[in-house]
Design a protein around this motif. Structure first.
Motif, PDB file in Angstrom:
ATOM      1  N   LYS A 219     -39.722  32.078  85.542  1.00 31.80           N
ATOM      2  CA  LYS A 219     -38.174  33.004  84.860  1.00 31.80           C
ATOM      3  C   LYS A 219     -38.209  32.578  83.227  1.00 31.80           C
ATOM      4  O   LYS A 219     -37.746  33.346  82.306  1.00 31.80           O
ATOM      5  N   ALA A 220     -38.504  31.294  83.331  1.00 28.72           N
ATOM      6  CA  ALA A 220     -39.048  31.288  82.017  1.00 28.72           C
ATOM      7  C   ALA A 220     -39.942  31.973  80.853  1.00 28.72           C
ATOM      8  O   ALA A 220     -40.078  32.386  79.905  1.00 28.72           O
ATOM      9  N   GLU A 221     -41.219  31.954  81.579  1.00 30.95           N
ATOM     10  CA  GLU A 221     -42.175  33.210  80.724  1.00 30.95           C
ATOM     11  C   GLU A 221     -41.535  34.885  80.678  1.00 30.95           C
ATOM     12  O   GLU A 221     -42.473  34.819  80.076  1.00 30.95           O
TER      13      GLU A 221
ATOM     14  N   SER B  41     -26.514  19.985  83.117  1.00 25.34           N
ATOM     15  CA  SER B  41     -26.133  21.207  82.808  1.00 25.34           C
ATOM     16  C   SER B  41     -27.053  22.427  81.636  1.00 25.34           C
ATOM     17  O   SER B  41     -27.090  23.431  82.266  1.00 25.34           O
ATOM     18  N   HIS B  42     -27.840  21.375  81.348  1.00 26.29           N
ATOM     19  CA  HIS B  42     -28.914  22.243  80.360  1.00 26.29           C
ATOM     20  C   HIS B  42     -29.417  23.080  81.663  1.00 26.29           C
ATOM     21  O   HIS B  42     -30.351  24.129  81.160  1.00 26.29           O
ATOM     22  N   LEU B  43     -30.161  22.716  82.376  1.00 29.30           N
ATOM     23  CA  LEU B  43     -31.451  23.180  83.421  1.00 29.30           C
ATOM     24  C   LEU B  43     -29.730  24.308  84.222  1.00 29.30           C
ATOM     25  O   LEU B  43     -31.055  24.969  84.628  1.00 29.30           O
ATOM     26  N   ASN B  44     -28.873  24.219  84.677  1.00 28.09           N
ATOM     27  CA  ASN B  44     -28.370  24.741  85.511  1.00 28.09           C
ATOM     28  C   ASN B  44     -27.800  26.397  84.616  1.00 28.09           C
ATOM     29  O   ASN B  44     -27.176  26.801  85.145  1.00 28.09           O
TER      30      ASN B  44
ATOM     31  N   ARG C 288     -35.026  28.787  76.951  1.00 26.95           N
ATOM     32  CA  ARG C 288     -35.390  27.092  76.021  1.00 26.95           C
ATOM     33  C   ARG C 288     -33.983  26.513  77.142  1.00 26.95           C
ATOM     34  O   ARG C 288     -34.990  25.155  77.310  1.00 26.95           O
ATOM     35  N   HIS C 289     -32.889  26.713  77.037  1.00 29.60           N
ATOM     36  CA  HIS C 289     -31.886  25.773  76.850  1.00 29.60           C
ATOM     37  C   HIS C 289     -31.890  24.821  78.826  1.00 29.60           C
ATOM     38  O   HIS C 289     -32.183  24.560  78.394  1.00 29.60           O
TER      39      HIS C 289
ATOM     40  N   ASP D 127     -29.740  23.593  70.773  1.00 28.06           N
ATOM     41  CA  ASP D 127     -29.081  24.333  71.410  1.00 28.06           C
ATOM     42  C   ASP D 127     -27.144  25.164  70.784  1.00 28.06           C
ATOM     43  O   ASP D 127     -27.325  26.349  71.150  1.00 28.06           O
ATOM     44  N   TRP D 128     -27.100  24.181  69.928  1.00 25.82           N
ATOM     45  CA  TRP D 128     -25.814  24.709  69.447  1.00 25.82           C
ATOM     46  C   TRP D 128     -26.259  25.548  68.191  1.00 25.82           C
ATOM     47  O   TRP D 128     -25.013  26.371  68.659  1.00 25.82           O
TER      48      TRP D 128
END
Ligand SMILES: [Fe+2]
Ligand SMILES: [Fe+2]
Length: 369
Positions: free
Chosen positions: A47-49, A183-186, A222-223, A296-297
């Motif tokens: 997904k990231a790629e 949270s970041h992973l999700n 990236r998050h 992220d912010w």
């Protein structure tokens, strides 16, 4: 009469514009295909790629498009798309990436650095990206079903108990470090949402949207990876880490208008807390969580602006009142409430057990190190 002979072999200016237009349309097709495939590939890395390829391809496309306008000056137009481009599966995507790479190479070989320097520069950058993408997406696995989840994780639509049980604490110390990384992973829900709206709303909203939505998608990947990498670095077993996507599930059968609403709204809702969390991590000496939160912010500030602008433009494009966006967000909230209401006591029990165990495992590791 005699004259001096030509001294260099040059491609004609308008031919060049045509060639670059063709390369633009292919990049655009790659961007859209990547977005559309994101929910259908199970592995987070894939997904990231796709997100990265979409973004890089959008940058290349943008540069190609601007260059075509320069070459046609004072006119400002792209030729009609001359070849039909179909990217129905991973093999076709890999094929088009390779064709594009080869055509960039051929372009550079034939290019005249002096006359066409600006094209040479942008094509060289695009070629470098294509070479990496061809390798990275050589074996893209696409599953039926929507969305495809990464089975190495503990799969649970609701990825932390507090989503279902407001009394479950968000946590402090280790629990807060974990909650934030989970949270970041999700943000996988945001990745999938961004991929789909990129694919489905681009025909209505045009290139400017496509290009920003590709960046939006890339940022969300990236998050997601920030969370994945922190959890891995702490040595936590993947099979005990919850992965879900109830917000994506809440809108997946709906008009992509609501996907745009979800992404613009739910992703940026917590901007206000991010600074406070970054400070908490700083106090714990967890520089990675702190810096991930700060970067992220910065991205979310940009996304809030994308959300506001494109929601209005979409409503306008559909002949509706652009100022009626609050109703879209209300419907988004309602869809999420309905998805949460469909959870069973067994769902809550299951994610509570998982989260408690993860906090225990992390606590043991923290003591030992
Ligand atoms: Fe995000
Ligand atoms: Fe975001």
């Amino acid at each position: 009469m005699t004259y001096l002979p030509p001294t260099r072999e040059l491609r004609e200016r308008l031919d060049t514009a045509q060639t670059l237009s063709r390369l633009f349309y292919r990049e655009e097709a790659i961007v859209l295909a990547c977005g559309g495939f994101v929910p259908h590939t199970p592995r987070l890395e894939a997904k990231a790629e796709l997100g990265r390829t979409a973004w890089e391809s959008a940058l290349a496309a943008d540069a190609l498009r601007e260059r075509v306008f320069e070459l046609r000056y004072p006119a400002r137009f792209l030729d009609e798309q001359s070849e039909e481009i179909v990217i129905g599966d991973g093999t076709e995507l890999a094929g088009l990436l390779a064709r594009q790479r080869d055509d960039y190479r051929a372009y550079l070989e034939a290019a005249d650095e002096l006359a066409d320097g600006p094209s040479t520069r942008l094509v060289a950058a695009a070629l470098r990206d294509k070479e990496r993408q061809v390798e990275a997406l050589a074996e893209l696995e696409l599953a039926d079903g929507d969305p495809a989840r990464d089975g190495r994780y503990f799969l649970s639509s609701f990825y932390w108990p507090d989503v279902l049980d407001p009394d479950y604490p968000y946590g402090e110390g280790i629990a807060l470090q974990l909650r934030s990384a989970v949270s970041h992973l999700n943000e996988v829900w945001a990745v999938e949402t961004a991929g789909r709206i990129l694919r489905e709303l681009s025909p209505e909203l045009g290139w400017e949207f496509t290009s920003e939505a590709a960046r939006w998608l890339y940022d969300e990947t990236r998050h997601m990876l920030m969370g994945k990498e922190r959890l891995e670095a702490w040595g936590l077993p993947t099979a005990k880490i919850p992965l879900g996507g109830y917000i994506y599930e809440a809108w997946q059968q709906e008009d992509p208008l609501y996907g745009l609403g979800m992404l613009g709204y739910f992703e940026t809702k917590n901007i206000g807390r991010k600074r406070e969390r970054a400070r908490a991590f700083e106090a714990m000496g967890d520089r990675t969580s702190e810096l991930d939160m700060e970067f992220d912010w910065a991205d979310e500030t940009l996304h809030a602006e994308y959300g506001r602008r494109w929601l209005r433009r979409l409503l306008e494009a559909r002949g509706e009142d652009p100022e009626s966006w609050p109703q879209v967000l209300e419907r988004c909230e309602q869809l999420v409430r309905e998805r949460v209401a469909a959870a069973t006591p067994a769902d809550l029990e299951r994610i509570r057990t998982c989260a408690d165990a993860l906090v225990r495992t992390a606590t043991e590791r923290a003591v030992r190190s």
